[in-house]
Write a protein that holds these residues in place. Structure first.
Motif, short mmCIF file in Angstrom:
data_model
loop_
_atom_site.label_atom_id
_atom_site.label_comp_id
_atom_site.label_asym_id
_atom_site.label_seq_id
_atom_site.Cartn_x
_atom_site.Cartn_y
_atom_site.Cartn_z
N VAL A 184 2.65 54.15 -20.20
CA VAL A 184 1.57 53.28 -19.74
C VAL A 184 1.86 52.93 -18.28
N GLN A 185 0.93 53.30 -17.40
CA GLN A 185 1.12 53.08 -15.95
C GLN A 185 0.30 51.88 -15.51
N ARG A 186 0.89 51.07 -14.64
CA ARG A 186 0.12 50.02 -13.97
C ARG A 186 0.33 50.14 -12.47
N ASP A 187 -0.77 50.21 -11.71
CA ASP A 187 -0.71 50.37 -10.26
C ASP A 187 0.16 51.57 -9.87
N GLY A 188 0.03 52.65 -10.62
CA GLY A 188 0.76 53.88 -10.28
C GLY A 188 2.22 53.86 -10.66
N VAL A 189 2.67 52.81 -11.36
CA VAL A 189 4.08 52.71 -11.74
C VAL A 189 4.16 52.60 -13.27
N CYS A 190 5.15 53.27 -13.85
CA CYS A 190 5.35 53.20 -15.29
C CYS A 190 5.73 51.77 -15.68
N ALA A 191 4.97 51.18 -16.60
CA ALA A 191 5.25 49.81 -17.03
C ALA A 191 5.88 49.79 -18.42
N GLU A 192 5.46 50.73 -19.27
CA GLU A 192 5.85 50.69 -20.68
C GLU A 192 5.85 52.11 -21.24
N VAL A 193 6.76 52.36 -22.17
CA VAL A 193 6.80 53.66 -22.84
C VAL A 193 6.86 53.41 -24.34
N VAL A 194 6.03 54.13 -25.10
CA VAL A 194 6.03 54.01 -26.56
C VAL A 194 6.46 55.35 -27.14
N ALA A 195 7.51 55.30 -27.96
CA ALA A 195 8.04 56.53 -28.56
C ALA A 195 8.05 56.40 -30.09
N PRO A 196 7.46 57.36 -30.80
CA PRO A 196 6.65 58.46 -30.27
C PRO A 196 5.26 57.96 -29.88
N ALA A 197 4.49 58.80 -29.16
CA ALA A 197 3.14 58.41 -28.73
C ALA A 197 2.30 58.09 -29.96
N PRO A 198 1.75 56.88 -30.07
CA PRO A 198 1.02 56.49 -31.27
C PRO A 198 -0.21 57.36 -31.51
N GLY A 199 -0.39 57.76 -32.76
CA GLY A 199 -1.59 58.48 -33.15
C GLY A 199 -1.72 59.87 -32.56
N LEU A 200 -0.65 60.41 -32.05
CA LEU A 200 -0.73 61.73 -31.41
C LEU A 200 -1.04 62.80 -32.46
N ASP A 201 -2.05 63.60 -32.18
CA ASP A 201 -2.40 64.70 -33.08
C ASP A 201 -1.20 65.67 -33.15
N PRO A 202 -0.80 66.09 -34.35
CA PRO A 202 0.37 66.99 -34.45
C PRO A 202 0.18 68.27 -33.64
N ALA A 203 -1.06 68.76 -33.54
CA ALA A 203 -1.28 69.98 -32.75
C ALA A 203 -1.06 69.71 -31.26
N THR A 204 -1.44 68.53 -30.81
CA THR A 204 -1.23 68.16 -29.40
C THR A 204 0.27 68.00 -29.12
N ALA A 205 0.97 67.38 -30.09
CA ALA A 205 2.43 67.21 -29.93
C ALA A 205 3.11 68.58 -29.85
N ALA A 206 2.69 69.49 -30.71
CA ALA A 206 3.30 70.83 -30.70
C ALA A 206 3.00 71.54 -29.38
N GLU A 207 1.77 71.36 -28.88
CA GLU A 207 1.40 71.99 -27.61
C GLU A 207 2.23 71.40 -26.46
N ALA A 208 2.43 70.07 -26.47
CA ALA A 208 3.22 69.43 -25.42
C ALA A 208 4.66 69.96 -25.45
N GLU A 209 5.18 70.12 -26.65
CA GLU A 209 6.55 70.63 -26.78
C GLU A 209 6.64 72.08 -26.28
N ARG A 210 5.60 72.86 -26.61
CA ARG A 210 5.58 74.26 -26.16
C ARG A 210 5.54 74.31 -24.63
N VAL A 211 4.70 73.45 -24.04
CA VAL A 211 4.59 73.39 -22.58
C VAL A 211 5.95 73.05 -21.96
#
Ligand code: ADP
Length: 393
Positions: free
Chosen positions: A214-241
């Protein structure tokens, strides 16, 4: 007895956070720091003062070292070449690192590798930018190829006339007096994600779960692990990338791939586009210190020494990391007793840096089963360290 020695260029909090795992693994850490009282110098015994661009300082740093690595990408190519000529391994190597130093080089190579990126073009002058925007003067993002961080080299150009500072950037680029530029489509992303991968010189890789940043004013403010509600296919694609980039660019050490999540117009799984790369431990991975079996800092040390990589499994269902950005206190340690007393489960990390508005002074990590609870606690603790009473970040 001579333990393996890891030499690091850069004396900020990233080098500081390598100190604990180096100690645990019995490694010797030697850090080239910008000043003797900086963040890493307070935590590392062997911390000579010098500039990243000073070849003599860097050659002295690597004398007797097993490997040279970095906490930032701003080490000039000739300095890296001089180190390589001494026979000291450099990880990540110069051929990989250039992709984290220059966004035009990065976009060109990722496009060759077939990695999904925003539509982009190099911009040599104002005419190139206008051509990219098209006849209807559409919106675009203009970036300096080199030297940007925390959004400082990024401008959004809205429909209509090009703003004056971007006209100036184009004039300087055309005259060769300013950095090279590129233009990108303004991506209508739903949120920003990041995926962290470690890769050894032998080619072993390990990928942590994809996170939301989560960015505020161009700076990372918060990180949530794992990304909530992430589609498993999107997660797999991100990992492949992430693996494609790490293998394709020959990255060694930790690589952070910052991503835009984009909705699929046909209703399929959201897609990801690569925004940028960092070849070092990264703010999006600070959660791993407390939230993963192996932290990104330990993994970076293992990777650059070509040791076996550690387990990247999370230790809890959710981990939230909240940055402490600036503080109303003279020093956030003034709030330590309060924050530690308020939440014994909050993991507090302070970087020993002088307070300045918006500056990254530390972070707090909270892990648990209930995301809302974990996020609220991380925000409350970070707010206390910023000298605020409330729990809203
Ligand atoms: P920096 O190198 O300074 O961190 P980034 O390239 O990460 O700059 O951009 C900073 C922020 O600007 C990003 O986090 C994102 O919010 C926004 N941004 C960058 N590129 C684009 C783009 N093509 N479309 C939409 N937003 C963008």
């Amino acid at each position: 007895m001579t333990p393996p020695t890891v030499a690091v260029v850069g004396g900020g909090q990233l080098a500081r956070m390598m100190a604990a795992p180096a100690t645990a693994l019995g490694l010797h850490l030697r850090v080239l720091v910008e000043s003797g009282d900086g963040s890493a110098a307070q935590a590392v015994v062997d911390a000579p003062v010098g500039e990243a661009g000073d070849v003599d300082a860097v050659l002295a740093l690597v004398d007797g070292a097993d490997v040279l690595t970095f906490e930032h990408e701003h080490v000039p190519g000739p300095v890296l070449a001089a180190v390589a000529a001494r026979g000291v391994p450099v990880h990540p190597g110069p051929d990989a690192l250039v992709h984290a130093q220059d966004k035009v080089v990065m976009r060109r190579r990722l496009t060759e590798l077939g990695v999904p990126c925003p539509r982009w073009a190099p911009v040599a002058d104002l005419a190139d930018l206008e051509a990219f925007r098209g006849a209807d003067g559409g919106r675009a993002v203009v970036k300096t190829a080199r030297g940007g961080y925390d959004g400082k080299g990024v401008r959004v150009v809205d429909a209509g006339a090009v703003p004056g500072d971007v006209v100036d950037w184009c004039a300087a680029a055309a005259a060769g007096t300013g950095p090279a530029l590129l233009a990108e489509e303004l991506v209508p992303f739903t949120r920003e994600l990041a995926v962290l991968v470690a890769r050894t010189p032998s080619g072993a890789t390990a990928v942590w779960p994809v996170v939301e940043s989560v960015q505020r004013d161009g700076v990372c403010a918060e990180v949530v692990a794992p990304a909530p509600g992430l589609d498993p296919a999107t997660a797999a694609e991100a990992e492949r990338v992430a693996r494609t980039v790490a293998d394709g660019l020959g990255v060694t050490g930790v690589l952070a791939v910052e991503l835009f999540e984009v909705a699929d117009p046909d209703g399929g799984a959201p897609r990801v586009l690569v925004n940028e790369l960092a070849m070092r431990p990264h703010n999006s991975g600070h959660w791993t210190i407390d939230g993963s079996v192996t932290s990104q800092f330990e993994q970076h040390l293992r990777a650059v020494l070509d040791l076996p990589l550690g387990d990247v499994a999370p230790v809890a269902r959710w981990t939230v990391m909240a940055n402490v950005l600036g503080s109303a206190l003279d020093d956030p340690t003034e709030a330590l007793a309060r924050v530690l007393g308020a939440d014994p489960g909050a993991r507090v990390h302070l970087y020993g840096k002088a307070v300045r508005p918006g500056r990254k002074l530390g972070h707090v990590t909270v892990s648990g089963d209930d995301l809302d609870d974990v996020r609220a606690r991380a925000r409350t603790a970070a707010a206390l360290l910023r000298g605020e009473d409330g729990g809203t970040a």
